[in-house]
Every structure is written in structure tokens, then in C-alpha cells.
Design a protein around this motif. Structure first.
Motif, PDB file in Angstrom:
ATOM      1  N   GLU A 239       0.555  -1.151  -0.257  1.00 37.75           N
ATOM      2  CA  GLU A 239       0.476  -0.188   0.362  1.00 37.75           C
ATOM      3  C   GLU A 239       0.259   1.269   0.274  1.00 37.75           C
ATOM      4  OE1 GLU A 239      -4.015   1.248   2.313  1.00 37.75           O
ATOM      5  OE2 GLU A 239      -2.935  -0.276   3.332  1.00 37.75           O
ATOM      6  N   ILE A 240       0.456   2.160  -0.804  1.00 39.30           N
ATOM      7  CA  ILE A 240       0.962   3.376  -0.927  1.00 39.30           C
ATOM      8  C   ILE A 240      -0.095   4.535  -0.338  1.00 39.30           C
ATOM      9  CG2 ILE A 240       2.239   5.105  -2.031  1.00 39.30           C
ATOM     10  CD1 ILE A 240       4.034   3.503  -3.973  1.00 39.30           C
ATOM     11  N   PHE A 241       0.663   5.365   0.457  1.00 34.88           N
ATOM     12  CA  PHE A 241      -1.007   6.326   0.560  1.00 34.88           C
ATOM     13  C   PHE A 241       0.628   7.589   0.265  1.00 34.88           C
ATOM     14  CE2 PHE A 241      -2.018   4.837   5.141  1.00 34.88           C
ATOM     15  CZ  PHE A 241      -2.851   4.034   4.277  1.00 34.88           C
ATOM     16  N   ILE A 242      -0.046   8.915  -0.311  1.00 32.17           N
ATOM     17  CA  ILE A 242      -0.027   9.877  -0.784  1.00 32.17           C
ATOM     18  C   ILE A 242      -1.016  11.328  -0.018  1.00 32.17           C
ATOM     19  CG2 ILE A 242      -0.041  11.587  -2.967  1.00 32.17           C
ATOM     20  CD1 ILE A 242      -0.208   8.873  -4.674  1.00 32.17           C
ATOM     21  N   ALA A 243      -0.293  12.154   0.568  1.00 26.24           N
ATOM     22  CA  ALA A 243      -1.035  13.338   1.331  1.00 26.24           C
ATOM     23  C   ALA A 243      -0.857  14.241   0.524  1.00 26.24           C
ATOM     24  CB  ALA A 243      -0.387  13.871   2.364  1.00 26.24           C
ATOM     25  N   MET A 244      -2.593  14.482   0.066  1.00 26.65           N
ATOM     26  CA  MET A 244      -3.170  15.587  -0.233  1.00 26.65           C
ATOM     27  C   MET A 244      -3.187  16.850   0.111  1.00 26.65           C
ATOM     28  SD  MET A 244      -2.719  13.790  -2.956  1.00 26.65           S
ATOM     29  CE  MET A 244      -4.022  14.402  -4.048  1.00 26.65           C
ATOM     30  N   THR A 245      -3.936  16.653   1.155  1.00 28.70           N
ATOM     31  CA  THR A 245      -4.408  18.272   1.630  1.00 28.70           C
ATOM     32  C   THR A 245      -4.369  17.740   3.398  1.00 28.70           C
ATOM     33  OG1 THR A 245      -6.629  18.078   1.794  1.00 28.70           O
ATOM     34  CG2 THR A 245      -6.320  18.974   0.141  1.00 28.70           C
ATOM     35  N   GLY A 246      -3.699  18.692   4.118  1.00 27.12           N
ATOM     36  CA  GLY A 246      -3.810  19.469   5.940  1.00 27.12           C
ATOM     37  C   GLY A 246      -2.820  18.035   6.392  1.00 27.12           C
ATOM     38  N   GLU A 247      -3.188  17.975   7.304  1.00 22.10           N
ATOM     39  CA  GLU A 247      -1.471  17.134   8.177  1.00 22.10           C
ATOM     40  C   GLU A 247      -2.079  16.595   8.885  1.00 22.10           C
ATOM     41  OE1 GLU A 247       1.198  18.448  11.682  1.00 22.10           O
ATOM     42  OE2 GLU A 247       1.542  19.892   9.350  1.00 22.10           O
ATOM     43  N   ALA A 248      -1.757  15.342   8.701  1.00 19.18           N
ATOM     44  CA  ALA A 248      -1.995  13.955  10.272  1.00 19.18           C
ATOM     45  C   ALA A 248      -0.422  13.686  10.888  1.00 19.18           C
ATOM     46  CB  ALA A 248      -2.972  13.400   9.368  1.00 19.18           C
ATOM     47  N   THR A 249      -0.917  12.682  11.363  1.00 19.68           N
ATOM     48  CA  THR A 249      -0.015  11.725  12.037  1.00 19.68           C
ATOM     49  C   THR A 249       0.248  10.312  11.915  1.00 19.68           C
ATOM     50  OG1 THR A 249       0.438  13.207  13.810  1.00 19.68           O
ATOM     51  CG2 THR A 249       1.326  10.679  14.396  1.00 19.68           C
ATOM     52  N   LEU A 250       1.014   9.747  11.397  1.00 13.51           N
ATOM     53  CA  LEU A 250       1.170   8.061  11.285  1.00 13.51           C
ATOM     54  C   LEU A 250       1.877   7.213  12.111  1.00 13.51           C
ATOM     55  CD1 LEU A 250       2.220   7.728   6.749  1.00 13.51           C
ATOM     56  CD2 LEU A 250      -0.021   7.437   8.173  1.00 13.51           C
ATOM     57  N   SER A 251       1.011   6.471  12.053  1.00 13.74           N
ATOM     58  CA  SER A 251       1.456   5.571  13.549  1.00 13.74           C
ATOM     59  C   SER A 251       1.195   4.288  12.806  1.00 13.74           C
ATOM     60  CB  SER A 251       0.355   5.966  14.478  1.00 13.74           C
ATOM     61  OG  SER A 251       0.807   4.529  15.099  1.00 13.74           O
ATOM     62  N   SER A 252       2.529   3.768  13.170  1.00 16.20           N
ATOM     63  CA  SER A 252       2.404   2.150  12.290  1.00 16.20           C
ATOM     64  C   SER A 252       3.542   1.328  12.883  1.00 16.20           C
ATOM     65  CB  SER A 252       3.135   2.481  10.727  1.00 16.20           C
ATOM     66  OG  SER A 252       3.585   1.360  10.072  1.00 16.20           O
ATOM     67  N   GLU A 253       3.885   0.316  13.340  1.00 21.02           N
ATOM     68  CA  GLU A 253       4.872  -0.093  13.786  1.00 21.02           C
ATOM     69  C   GLU A 253       5.963   0.021  15.318  1.00 21.02           C
ATOM     70  OE1 GLU A 253       5.318  -3.741  12.537  1.00 21.02           O
ATOM     71  OE2 GLU A 253       3.430  -3.935  11.872  1.00 21.02           O
ATOM     72  N   GLY A 254       4.638   1.332  15.784  1.00 15.47           N
ATOM     73  CA  GLY A 254       4.818   1.612  17.057  1.00 15.47           C
ATOM     74  C   GLY A 254       5.872   2.700  17.119  1.00 15.47           C
ATOM     75  N   GLU A 255       6.105   3.423  16.004  1.00 14.17           N
ATOM     76  CA  GLU A 255       6.522   4.498  14.973  1.00 14.17           C
ATOM     77  C   GLU A 255       5.559   5.099  15.234  1.00 14.17           C
ATOM     78  OE1 GLU A 255       9.354   6.381  12.000  1.00 14.17           O
ATOM     79  OE2 GLU A 255       8.987   4.803  11.976  1.00 14.17           O
ATOM     80  N   GLU A 256       5.552   6.862  15.029  1.00 13.88           N
ATOM     81  CA  GLU A 256       4.732   8.023  14.619  1.00 13.88           C
ATOM     82  C   GLU A 256       5.454   8.968  14.146  1.00 13.88           C
ATOM     83  OE1 GLU A 256       2.576   9.469  17.842  1.00 13.88           O
ATOM     84  OE2 GLU A 256       0.734   7.358  17.836  1.00 13.88           O
ATOM     85  N   ILE A 257       5.317   9.809  13.112  1.00 14.83           N
ATOM     86  CA  ILE A 257       5.673  10.608  12.092  1.00 14.83           C
ATOM     87  C   ILE A 257       4.551  11.279  11.534  1.00 14.83           C
ATOM     88  CG2 ILE A 257       7.455   9.103  10.964  1.00 14.83           C
ATOM     89  CD1 ILE A 257       6.371   8.720   8.874  1.00 14.83           C
ATOM     90  N   THR A 258       4.840  12.240  11.150  1.00 15.24           N
ATOM     91  CA  THR A 258       4.351  13.650  10.149  1.00 15.24           C
ATOM     92  C   THR A 258       3.370  12.837   9.444  1.00 15.24           C
ATOM     93  OG1 THR A 258       4.862  15.126  12.178  1.00 15.24           O
ATOM     94  CG2 THR A 258       3.326  16.258  10.820  1.00 15.24           C
TER      95      THR A 258
END
Length: 128
Positions: A53-72
């Protein structure tokens, strides 16, 4: 050419507020995709699956949480999740976060090739 427009009335809670844009009859692709809107103060369901899977951020800002890691995760960013990787999108902001998700697996790619081979045969006047 065939265009599909975003219809916000179809957005629902499937893994977090997505509109599935593939498949439709005229589209043959080796992937599936969804326009996803994560409202302020909400998040998608944490999940994992056997697809790439690929996510492409289009608008705004969120936090991605995956495998114990969080990134903007913000407009213009692209992230890839290998199969069976848990992931969640968290919108703690005051504005909508919108992204496009694309996913595929061997079965999806195989069905694409079968349809493609059938289309080639039809164009050439031969059976696919």
C-alpha cells in the motif's frame, strides 16, 4: 476518457472514511485506490493486510502510526507499507486531512493481466 468526481456522500467508515474509486467497468488497473478524508479529531482504524500500500497526502497534516513509530504526514508526502504492516492515520488537527491510498497484491495484478490479455485479443480480432 472517463472521469469520476469525488462524491462526499459516499464517504464512510471503511478503515477510516474512504471512497473507493476502483474498480469500475471501464477501468482496468493492477491496483485499487481510495480517496480518504480523515475529519479533525478522528482517526482511521489501525489495521494490517496482505496488500502492498501507498498513501499520498493531498491536503492537511496528520500523524501516521505504524509498527510503534509515529511520524508527521503532510501534503506532498508519500509513504509505502509492505504487506502485514499495521498502520493508522490520526488527525489531531483542526482541518480535514485528505489522502489517496493505492493498494495491490498478486491476485489483483493477476486479474489485471487476464483482463488486459482479453482486451488485446479483442483488439486484434483474436480470442484472449
Amino acid at each position: 476518457m472517463e472521469m469520476r468526481s469525488l462524491d462526499r456522500s459516499t464517504l464512510g467508515p471503511e478503515n477510516g472514511f474512504s471512497q473507493l474509486l476502483k474498480p469500475w467497468p471501464a477501468l482496468n488497473s493492477p491496483f485499487k485506490g481510495a480517496w480518504c478524508v480523515v475529519a479533525p479529531g478522528t482517526s482511521t482504524t489501525r489495521h494490517a493486510h496482505p496488500d502492498y500500500e501507498i498513501f499520498i497526502a493531498m491536503t492537511g497534516e496528520a500523524t501516521l502510526s505504524s509498527e510503534g513509530e509515529e511520524i508527521t504526514f503532510r501534503q506532498g508526502d508519500i509513504v509505502h507499507f509492505p504487506p502485514h504492516t499495521d498502520h493508522q492515520v490520526i488527525n489531531d488537527g483542526a482541518e480535514e486531512f485528505q489522502m489517496y491510498a493505492v493498494w495491490w497484491d498478486q491476485e489483483t495484478a493477476g486479474r489485471f493481466l487476464e483482463r488486459h490479455d482479453g482486451q488485446d485479443g479483442d483488439r486484434d480480432g483474436q480470442e484472449g
